[in-house]
Design a protein around this motif. Structure first.
Motif, mmCIF file in Angstrom:
data_model
loop_
_atom_site.group_PDB
_atom_site.id
_atom_site.type_symbol
_atom_site.label_atom_id
_atom_site.label_comp_id
_atom_site.label_asym_id
_atom_site.label_seq_id
_atom_site.Cartn_x
_atom_site.Cartn_y
_atom_site.Cartn_z
ATOM 1 N N ALA A 86 0.819 -1.211 0.000
ATOM 2 C CA ALA A 86 0.000 0.000 0.000
ATOM 3 C C ALA A 86 0.853 1.261 0.000
ATOM 4 O O ALA A 86 0.325 2.361 -0.105
ATOM 5 C CB ALA A 86 -0.920 -0.029 1.215
ATOM 6 N N GLY A 87 2.165 1.086 0.121
ATOM 7 C CA GLY A 87 3.051 2.255 0.177
ATOM 8 C C GLY A 87 3.561 2.407 1.595
ATOM 9 O O GLY A 87 2.804 2.795 2.483
ATOM 10 N N TYR A 88 4.819 2.079 1.791
ATOM 11 C CA TYR A 88 5.351 2.008 3.149
ATOM 12 C C TYR A 88 6.516 2.973 3.272
ATOM 13 O O TYR A 88 7.426 2.968 2.427
ATOM 14 C CB TYR A 88 5.810 0.568 3.406
ATOM 15 N N ARG A 89 6.490 3.827 4.288
ATOM 16 C CA ARG A 89 7.566 4.788 4.529
ATOM 17 C C ARG A 89 7.940 5.573 3.269
ATOM 18 O O ARG A 89 9.094 5.538 2.811
ATOM 19 C CB ARG A 89 8.804 4.075 5.059
ATOM 20 N N GLY A 90 6.962 6.122 2.648
ATOM 21 C CA GLY A 90 7.229 6.993 1.507
ATOM 22 C C GLY A 90 7.363 6.281 0.172
ATOM 23 O O GLY A 90 7.478 6.941 -0.856
ATOM 24 N N THR A 91 7.352 4.940 0.154
ATOM 25 C CA THR A 91 7.448 4.269 -1.155
ATOM 26 C C THR A 91 6.083 4.338 -1.851
ATOM 27 O O THR A 91 5.042 4.453 -1.195
ATOM 28 C CB THR A 91 7.849 2.785 -1.018
ATOM 29 N N ALA A 92 6.141 4.250 -3.177
ATOM 30 C CA ALA A 92 4.891 4.371 -3.934
ATOM 31 C C ALA A 92 4.027 3.138 -3.710
ATOM 32 O O ALA A 92 4.547 2.038 -3.471
ATOM 33 C CB ALA A 92 5.216 4.498 -5.419
ATOM 34 N N SER A 93 2.732 3.311 -3.795
ATOM 35 C CA SER A 93 1.861 2.142 -3.645
ATOM 36 C C SER A 93 1.923 1.323 -4.940
ATOM 37 O O SER A 93 2.119 1.857 -6.027
ATOM 38 C CB SER A 93 0.435 2.576 -3.342
#
Ligand code: COA
Length: 694
Positions: free
Chosen positions: A160-167
């Protein structure tokens, strides 16, 4: 299937595979192929004898030049010669290297009981170690279910998008799960499928970089011609014949069954060629001699070779139900015994008789309506209650009934299912679902034969109001896993498949009998909780701390801080030192029943702030006798439709009268605080799981 064949299959189902790949037979051909495919590329062994290519050293990745490609082919050949010397090398697959992404896993297999099972989880080399998977039985998996599967794994936040990474592309993933499900539905020859290593998920799309597909000729559909549903009143007859009734105490089964039948509110006809009387009852030489009113059921306690004749006699008399306690059929003698069993089945079909056993049937007990104990054990009938217990083990019935007597646990019915040749779990579940006395159903299961039918029928019972709780034996059994060639097989062992099926059908799985019956007691009296916000009301600081620990451990949320309005009301009667930083509500050690009662009143007025109330009481001089507190708890429960859980802790003598008042008021009580939280946690989890999957 070879890898190219597997890729072609996935392509048919719109699951993206590396678009550029080729089969080659030498290093030179590999280099030529790579000119079209491009670098970086991957080289893999092609061998019908190797299932786990990486384990055999048959995969080389990150190849950037023709020289590296030649060296990689040589390394693969060397590894295979060393690690799998007997494996035939039919070639190599050269494919473009997929860019890095989140490594996931989709698989499937055919379970002997439930049919196709689709599995999804985190992938890569740690797949077994992580065991972060979810599965669904009985595809086709719907769009919503596939999306629910995606959301239900522990690593979902990564998607879902973790620590600023894209979903990442959840929709593509759900589609792929649905496609695998469709593949299992449409292609019966596919026995197992394993997209790992791995299915790589991107922000836009995904790629199955490898796939293992195991093909097996589809098993012939089992010729399970199910008899029609049981007549509703089948177990509520008023005339029962016992063939094999014996006057020989103390250990003859025909004697014990007759003795247990003495409480039956209907009429019993003992049958034995010797005639005479037993327990003052006339004994009839045969079923034909029994008075003209047709018996509703026959219990059979004659030796195995006599059973077919008794069944025929029963058929001639038009008796619709036989309870065959006799053993000595297929389970002991695969030839003669099996033939006898078939004969019994054929006679039953000819005369339309429904029957339990043989073998492994202890009989049945229907305490409330009929005072009927048609078993040869236990000597004491269970108490009257609202739980139907349906068990595949006779020994567990006797143990459990004995255990329940000292705990005031009662039953609406107890059924020993035997080997389910004719009447099976589904029949009993349907019966219990329709029975007005039954509020909860507990199953002890060793094996379900027709998993799909079981699953579909149980799912009709669980959602509205009758909770079904199951204990499944065989967690350690490896039978379902032995034959598995893929990861799927080992991840979806037979116990896990049962777990998944139960969860889908809304059945709560318990790990032991005590948990199962605690939960049955809780749900039977309180129903499902309306939510997960709990208040704990106690005078014991130590138990308040423990309650918080247990709540966290078992997935119960302490209610958010109580409103100012509620606190203001409670301040009016609490001592200044009471724990305002609720929950739990610690009323301090000197609180008597009166303060409990005032707290209950305040909580009744503010019911919208909580869903479950645990009332924790300990043996103490200020609550003496505890029966007064129990009476107040009963009033509390009557005035709220929220779940009220009694925790009169200790189980000592001082609590006995109080616990009885709770029982009579239909309030569950737990002598161990953790048991209360475990049971409520299981009920809450079931609701959450259902929401998550739908
Ligand atoms: N009609 C009526 N009664 C008959 C009969 C017939 N055609 N043929 C024999 N009987 C009578 C016998 O005379 C005997 O009565 P008696 O004590 O007055 O002589 C009675 O039936 C039982 O026959 P018997 O030969 O003494 O057998 P048994 O009592 O030693 O064993 C079983 C019979 C059913 C108990 C035994 O075969 C068995 O299956 N035991 C295991 C049961 C079990 O464990 N079930 C699974 C539970 S989970």
């Amino acid at each position: 299937m070879s890898e190219p064949e597997s890729f072609a299959l996935l392509n048919d189902y719109s699951i993206t595979v590396p678009p550029r790949h080729a089969v080659v037979h030498s290093a030179a051909e590999a280099v030529t192929a790579a000119e079209t495919i491009g670098y970086p590329c991957v080289a893999k062994i092609l061998s019908p004898d190797i299932t786990h290519k990486s384990d055999a050293g048959g995969v080389q990745t990150g190849i950037h030049t023709p020289e590296e490609l030649r060296a990689s082919i040589a390394t693969i050949q060397k590894n295979i010669h060393e690690r799998a010397p007997d494996a035939a090398i039919t070639g190599f697959v050269i494919e473009e290297q997929a860019p890095p992404g989140l490594e996931l896993y989709i698989g499937g297999k055919r379970d002997p009981a439930f049919g196709p099972v689709v599995t999804f989880g985190t992938g890569g080399t740690l797949v077994e170690l992580e065991h972060d998977i979810t599965m669904r039985v009985a595809p086709p998996v719907s769009k919503e279910e596939a999306a629910g599967m995606v959301r239900s794994i522990r690593h979902y936040p990564q998607l879902a998008g973790y620590r600023g990474t894209a979903s990442l592309d959840e929709a593509a993933l759900s589609d792929a799960i649905q496609q695998v499900s469709a593949l299992f539905t449409n292609r019966p020859e596919v026995a197992e499928l394993d997209i790992n290593p791995p299915l790589v998920l991107y922000t836009d799309g995904l790629c199955a970089v490898d796939a293992r597909v195991l093909i097996r000729p589809p098993a012939a559909a089992p010729a399970l011609s199910r008899p029609p549903p049981l007549p509703e009143n089948l177990f509520f007859g008023s005339r029962i014949a016992l063939v094999g009734a014996s006057a020989n105490p103390p250990k003859k089964i025909g004697y014990i069954v007759l003795r247990n039948l003495l409480t039956f509110s209907g009429t019993v006809y003992p049958v034995n060629p010797k005639g005479g009387t037993i327990f003052g009852k006339t004994v009839y030489p045969s079923l034909a001699d029994v008075p003209p009113e047709q018996p509703d059921a026959v219990i059979v306690t004659v030796p195995n070779t006599v059973v077919p004749q008794v069944m025929r006699d029963a058929g001639v008399r038009g008796i619709p139900l036989a309870i065959i306690i006799t053993s000595g059929f297929r389970e002991t003698d695969r030839e003669g015994g099996a033939l006898l069993e078939q004969e019994v089945e054929a006679i039953a079909q000819e005369y339309d008789i429904r029957y339990t056993g043989p073998p492994n049937c202890l009989g049945l007990q229907v305490p409330p309506r009929l005072s009927l104990n048609a078993t040869f054990d236990p000597p004491k009938s269970p108490r009257i209650g609202h739980t139907a217990f349906i068990s595949q083990s006779g020994a567990i019935i006797t143990t459990l009934v004995d255990w329940s007597l000292s705990r005031d646990i009662g039953f609406s019915a107890v059924f020993s299912v035997g080997n389910q040749t004719n009447i099976d779990f589904v029949d009993y579940i349907r019966f219990a679902a329709a029975d007005a006395y039954t509020r909860t159903i507990v199953l002890y299961i060793e094996e379900i034969r027709d998993g799909r039918r079981f699953f579909e029928e149980a799912a009709k019972v669980t959602p509205p109001k009758k909770p079904v709780i199951a204990i499944k034996a065989g967690r350690s059994a490896v039978g379902g896993q032995q034959a598995a060639a893929s990861h799927t097989g080992s991840l979806a062992g037979s116990y896990e498949v049962y777990e998944a099926a139960f969860q889908q059908a809304g059945i709560i799985m318990a790990h032991n009998l005590s948990d199962a019956f605690s939960l049955a007691m809780l749900l039977g009296s309180e129903g499902y909780p309306q939510g997960n916000r709990a208040v704990v009301i106690s005078i014991a600081g130590g138990f308040c701390v423990l309650a918080s620990d247990y709540a966290e451990q078992h997935g119960i949320q302490m209610a958010p801080p109580l409103s100012d309005a509620l606190l203001a009301e409670m301040n009016a009667f609490m001592l200044p030192g009471w724990s305002r930083q609720n929950p739990p509500i610690d009323m301090v050690g000197d609180a008597g029943v009166h303060r409990f009662a005032l707290t209950f009143d305040a909580l009744i007025r503010h019911q919208e702030e909580w869903d479950i109330a645990f009332v924790v009481s300990v043996p103490t001089a200020t609550i003496d006798p505890p029966v007064h507190l129990a009476t107040e708890m009963a009033r509390f429960s009557r005035h709220t439709d929220k779940m009220v859980v009694g925790c009169m802790i200790g189980g000592g003598e001082s609590m006995t009268a109080g616990v009885r008042v709770l029982r009579e008021a239909g309030i569950p009580n737990f002598e161990e605080l953790e048991d209360a939280f475990r049971a409520a946690g299981a009920a809450v989890r079931r609701e959450e799981e259902l929401k998550k999957h739908l």
